[in-house]
Design a protein around this motif. Structure first.
Motif, PDB file in Angstrom:
ATOM      1  N   LYS A  71       7.707  -1.992  -5.208  1.00 14.96           N
ATOM      2  CA  LYS A  71       7.734  -1.732  -3.772  1.00 14.96           C
ATOM      3  C   LYS A  71       7.127  -2.868  -2.941  1.00 14.96           C
ATOM      4  CE  LYS A  71      10.066   0.554  -3.002  1.00 14.96           C
ATOM      5  NZ  LYS A  71      11.345   0.380  -3.793  1.00 14.96           N
ATOM      6  N   ILE A  98       9.157   8.542  -5.966  1.00 19.56           N
ATOM      7  CA  ILE A  98       7.957   8.121  -5.224  1.00 19.56           C
ATOM      8  C   ILE A  98       8.400   7.420  -3.937  1.00 19.56           C
ATOM      9  CG2 ILE A  98       5.874   6.695  -5.267  1.00 19.56           C
ATOM     10  CD1 ILE A  98       5.958   6.884  -8.348  1.00 19.56           C
ATOM     11  N   THR A 146       6.885   5.220  -0.664  1.00 20.81           N
ATOM     12  CA  THR A 146       5.673   4.468  -0.290  1.00 20.81           C
ATOM     13  C   THR A 146       5.760   4.080   1.191  1.00 20.81           C
ATOM     14  OG1 THR A 146       6.640   2.333  -0.951  1.00 20.81           O
ATOM     15  CG2 THR A 146       5.417   3.525  -2.642  1.00 20.81           C
ATOM     16  N   GLU A 152       4.272  10.901  -2.477  1.00 21.34           N
ATOM     17  CA  GLU A 152       4.030   9.675  -1.714  1.00 21.34           C
ATOM     18  C   GLU A 152       2.802   8.977  -2.278  1.00 21.34           C
ATOM     19  OE1 GLU A 152       3.932  10.222   2.571  1.00 21.34           O
ATOM     20  OE2 GLU A 152       5.574  11.668   2.437  1.00 21.34           O
ATOM     21  N   MET A 153       2.826   7.660  -2.299  1.00 20.66           N
ATOM     22  CA  MET A 153       1.619   6.912  -2.674  1.00 20.66           C
ATOM     23  C   MET A 153       1.642   5.545  -2.005  1.00 20.66           C
ATOM     24  SD  MET A 153       2.152   5.869  -6.715  1.00 20.66           S
ATOM     25  CE  MET A 153       2.294   7.494  -7.369  1.00 20.66           C
ATOM     26  N   SER A 154       0.500   4.843  -2.099  1.00 20.90           N
ATOM     27  CA  SER A 154       0.452   3.532  -1.453  1.00 20.90           C
ATOM     28  C   SER A 154       1.280   2.541  -2.278  1.00 20.90           C
ATOM     29  CB  SER A 154      -0.987   3.039  -1.345  1.00 20.90           C
ATOM     30  OG  SER A 154      -1.429   2.599  -2.611  1.00 20.90           O
ATOM     31  N   VAL A 155       1.695   1.485  -1.607  1.00 14.24           N
ATOM     32  CA  VAL A 155       2.524   0.461  -2.248  1.00 14.24           C
ATOM     33  C   VAL A 155       1.781  -0.149  -3.446  1.00 14.24           C
ATOM     34  CG1 VAL A 155       3.613  -1.782  -1.842  1.00 14.24           C
ATOM     35  CG2 VAL A 155       3.626  -0.053  -0.040  1.00 14.24           C
ATOM     36  N   HIS A 210      -0.724   0.989  -5.194  1.00 15.44           N
ATOM     37  CA  HIS A 210      -0.937   1.946  -6.286  1.00 15.44           C
ATOM     38  C   HIS A 210       0.366   2.131  -7.072  1.00 15.44           C
ATOM     39  CE1 HIS A 210      -3.060   4.907  -8.514  1.00 15.44           C
ATOM     40  NE2 HIS A 210      -2.248   5.884  -8.153  1.00 15.44           N
ATOM     41  N   HIS A 211       1.484   2.268  -6.345  1.00 13.70           N
ATOM     42  CA  HIS A 211       2.785   2.397  -7.020  1.00 13.70           C
ATOM     43  C   HIS A 211       3.000   1.238  -7.984  1.00 13.70           C
ATOM     44  CE1 HIS A 211       6.993   1.293  -7.570  1.00 13.70           C
ATOM     45  NE2 HIS A 211       7.244   2.595  -7.598  1.00 13.70           N
ATOM     46  N   ASP A 212       2.801   0.019  -7.506  1.00 16.65           N
ATOM     47  CA  ASP A 212       3.132  -1.148  -8.336  1.00 16.65           C
ATOM     48  C   ASP A 212       2.194  -1.266  -9.541  1.00 16.65           C
ATOM     49  OD1 ASP A 212       5.200  -1.544  -6.597  1.00 16.65           O
ATOM     50  OD2 ASP A 212       4.431  -3.399  -5.708  1.00 16.65           O
TER      51      ASP A 212
END
Ligand SMILES: NC(=O)C1=CN([C@@H]2O[C@H](COP(=O)(O)OP(=O)(O)OC[C@H]3O[C@@H](n4cnc5c(N)ncnc54)[C@H](O)[C@@H]3O)[C@@H](O)[C@H]2O)C=CC1
Ligand SMILES: O=C(O)C(=O)Cc1ccc(O)cc1
Length: 292
Positions: free
Chosen positions: A99, A145, A147, A173-176, A178-180
């Protein structure tokens, strides 16, 4: 209900979303867009799309939902082609596996985070590519997910969430960042291990012999080494920092395991394998209970 969906990149991910929305009576018309006329004709013949064009700018005109499902290295080019061509009420989302890079591409092309762009990632797929590999059930009971950023329009998020829920996915939903990081650990690292293992074994001996004596575990573990090299090159380049950190950490774990084997330390081996088995059993129990 989506009136006109534009799918840019009608492969496994884009084709499966089109098929799933159709199967759930959630879309009116589907316009496909890609580079190869031959592939687009096949997608139309398979009933995945109603019509196609090769220009992303034309494909998105009058679309109320746009799904970008091209390899990560092609996303900036697609953004550039759709700039200024979108309908007033259009919402754009994507399926890219990383993301941070997609958001950096959006900022580079649009000069800011567009309020109508909702970055997304379905945690669902296979090792196969192309529209022929797409199927309508791909997203059922799988996670997606999103973001979104502070700039993202809450109504755009809701429309994208509703679309994924309609095809049976659970949206979180999560922060960019954290996703990566999470995906570097749970998806990108395992793919590196599969590619690395199969490549190393192939170069150790003759290809035929390695695969002739491969046991079931090898077949399971190596499946994802059949994934698209171009797609995985792009994922590695896009998530280089988090993936490198994960590979370094994994290297130390392997050194610890190797040291225990060299010392013939049965206690240490039981500790490592026992911890891993317990963790996997918890994970498998979770899958059996529903969303995976
Ligand atoms: N394969 C998987 O299991 C998953 C893939 N993803 C992500 O989804 C995206 C698409 O992956 P797949 O559907 O697996 O790939 P795919 O190879 O099956 O489909 C990609 C499609 O995009 C088209 N394309 C490539 N460059 C283009 C461009 N510049 N303009 C228009 N079309 C273009 C290709 O011709 C192809 O039809 C990637 O960003 C990938 O990271 C996300 C979740 C799972
Ligand atoms: O085939 C598999 O097991 C996968 O893990 C597919 C996959 C590939 C890339 C993603 O970003 C998400 C899922």
């Amino acid at each position: 209900m989506i009136e006109r969906l534009a799918v840019i990149g009608v492969g496994l991910i884009g084709g499966s979303l089109a098929r799933a929305l159709r199967a759930n009576d959630a879309v009116g018309e589907v316009i496909g867009c890609g580079r190869s006329i031959e592939h687009l004709e096949r997608a139309q013949a398979l009933g995945v799309i109603d019509a196609y064009c090769q220009d992303p700018g034309k494909a998105v005109a009058n679309a109320d939902m746009v799904f970008i499902a091209v390899p990560l290295g092609a996303i900036a080019g697609v953004f550039a082609r759709i700039q200024g061509q979108l309908a007033e009420q259009a919402v754009i989302t994507d399926g890219g596996s990383v993301k941070g890079s997609v958001i950096a591409d959006a900022v580079q092309v649009f000069g800011e985070i567009p309020s109508w762009f909702v970055p997304g990632h379905p945690i669902a797929g296979t090792e196969r590519s192309g529209v022929e590999a797409s199927f309508p059930e791909l997203y059922q009971n799988r996670r997606v997910i999103l973001t979104p950023l502070a700039e993202t329009d809450p109504q755009a998020i809701e429309r994208v969430r509703a679309m994924w829920e309609r095809v049976g996915s659970e949206v979180t939903e999560m922060s960019v960042a954290h996703h990566d990081e999470v995906l570097a650990a749970t998806s990108h690292l395992p793919h590196m291990l599969a590619f690395g293992l199969v490549d190393a074994l192939t170069r150790l001996g003759s290809n035929d012999e390695i695969f002739r004596y491969a046991a079931g575990g090898f077949r399971d573990f190596s499946r994802i080494a059949s994934s698209s090299p171009e797609m995985w090159r792009d994922i590695c380049l896009a998530n280089s920092e988090a993936l490198t950190a994960m590979l370094t950490r994994f290297g130390s774990e392997m050194t610890e395991l190797s040291d225990a084997i060299r010392r013939k330390d049965g206690e240490a081996l039981l500790r490592i394998f026992g911890r891993a088995r317990a963790a996997r059993e918890r994970y498998v129990d979770g899958i059996d209970e529903g969303v995976s």
